[in-house]
Design a protein around this motif. Structure first.
Motif, short mmCIF file in Angstrom:
data_model
loop_
_atom_site.label_atom_id
_atom_site.label_comp_id
_atom_site.label_asym_id
_atom_site.label_seq_id
_atom_site.Cartn_x
_atom_site.Cartn_y
_atom_site.Cartn_z
N ASP A 105 45.53 33.93 47.41
CA ASP A 105 45.84 32.49 47.38
C ASP A 105 44.60 31.62 47.29
N THR A 108 43.78 29.85 42.25
CA THR A 108 44.99 29.76 41.43
C THR A 108 44.62 29.89 39.96
N GLU A 110 45.29 27.77 37.72
CA GLU A 110 44.79 26.46 37.28
C GLU A 110 43.31 26.29 37.63
N GLN A 111 42.93 26.73 38.82
CA GLN A 111 41.53 26.63 39.23
C GLN A 111 40.65 27.54 38.38
N THR A 130 44.40 39.69 43.35
CA THR A 130 44.66 38.39 42.74
C THR A 130 46.08 38.39 42.18
N THR A 131 46.58 37.20 41.89
CA THR A 131 47.93 37.09 41.34
C THR A 131 47.96 37.54 39.88
N GLU A 133 49.01 35.82 37.43
CA GLU A 133 48.56 34.71 36.58
C GLU A 133 47.04 34.68 36.47
#
Length: 336
Positions: A105, A108, A110-111, A130-131, A133
């Motif tokens: 978390d 992201t 976007e970051q 990590t995710t 995405e």
């Protein structure tokens, strides 16, 4: 047994991990043709009932080679996502979808995209924690056991954006000797909380002990310092992934080993080498997210088919490429 399950502040409860529970879990797993995977940080009862126990990437790769129709991943959410990415044709369940990860978390998609836009020529190296995405925006993934090899395999003149763990990033920068690495300021709150003070105090109390230090830990730099100052013999300081800790324990012999990682790891280490006295550097280093995978949660997932994890095909395809590039480098490691 399902009527005993209660949803509360600490997750699904109401079921004890007894023989009746174990028999029902095994029956349901066989009925669903399910493979149960348990991360090293899970509670002992979950580790012991699983078909396979290990670190997240190693477990995902094992699951991809089985003939199971269903993967039940007893871990945190990004791990179940990785299993789905590597086994898109299989049903992937996580016993409690609320089991997140402070490290995953900490950045992201976007970051990461904004960071990439600021450094358009850079290559992105993302830890597997990590995710999906974030992995989809990544050039190549890494594990804690192969992060240095991955970075060393990249062109020396290419700037690298390393994320999300700042302690692992610092380890990579130190070991690779590369100055063109930018490091994201993320951390696992559990590993970050294992401090240099914790390490110094327990080392002073156990002057002859070996040290197993996970590179995510806040005390990793302190371990290097202790060795550099001669306060601990260099050969007794081991910076290791969880998988490497198991391998090291098999060859350790006897004595005391101080372990700096999440305390769930002690169960596997003690089973692997019962003659060794494994002690946590910080006994409070317990991940509440991992502990959300309770006996009740596992039974519920198997009985009801909840909670299913899915990753959109486009995201999964891009994320899979970043994992496959890592594997292609060699020394792909077993995970965290």
């Amino acid at each position: 047994m399902l009527d005993k399950i209660v949803d509360g502040p600490e997750g699904w409860t109401g079921i004890e991990a007894n023989e009746e529970w174990a028999a029902e879990v095994r029956r349901l797993a066989a009925e669903r043709n399910a493979v149960i995977l348990a991360h090293n940080y899970e509670i002992p009862e979950i580790q012991d009932i699983a078909h396979f126990t290990g670190d997240s990437l190693g477990l995902s790769r094992i699951a991809a080679t089985t003939d199971a129709d269903v993967i039940v991943f007893c871990g945190v959410h990004f791990m179940a996502e990785s299993a789905k990415i590597l086994s898109p044709e299989k049903t992937v369940l996580i016993p409690d979808e609320r089991a997140g990860c402070s490290l995953a978390d900490s950045i992201t998609a976007e970051q990461l995209q904004e960071w990439k836009d600021e450094h358009p020529e850079a290559l992105v190296v993302s830890y597997v924690n990590t995710t999906a995405e974030v992995k989809a925006l990544t050039d190549v993934c890494c594990t804690s056991s192969n992060a240095v090899d991955i970075v060393n395999s990249l062109p020396a003149d290419k700037e690298i954006l390393f994320n999300p763990d700042q302690f692992l990033g610092a380890h990579v920068k130190r070991e690779s000797g590369r100055e063109n690495i930018r490091i994201w300021a993320g951390e696992c709150h559990v590993h970050a909380g294992i401090s240099g003070r914790d390490l110094v105090e327990i080392t002073e109390a156990n002057p002859d002990a070996d040290l197993y230090i996970h590179p995510e830990c806040g005390c990793a730099n302190s371990a290097i310092y202790l060795a550099g100052e001669g306060l601990v013999e260099k050969e007794r300081v081991h910076l290791l992934s969880t998988g490497q800790m198991i391998d090291e324990a098999k060859n350790q012999g006897t004595g005391t080993v101080l372990v700096a990682t999440e305390v769930g790891m002690l169960h596997q280490l003690r089973q692997t080498a019962p003659e060794i006295d494994f002690q946590p550097v910080n006994e409070r280093a317990s991940c509440s997210y991992m502990k959300m995978i309770t006996p009740a949660a596992l039974l519920r997932a198997l009985a009801l088919g909840t909670d299913e994890v899915d990753v959109p095909a486009e995201t999964a395809d891009a994320a899979r490429q970043s994992l496959e590039r890592m594997i292609a480098v060699g020394q792909s490691g077993l995970g965290e």
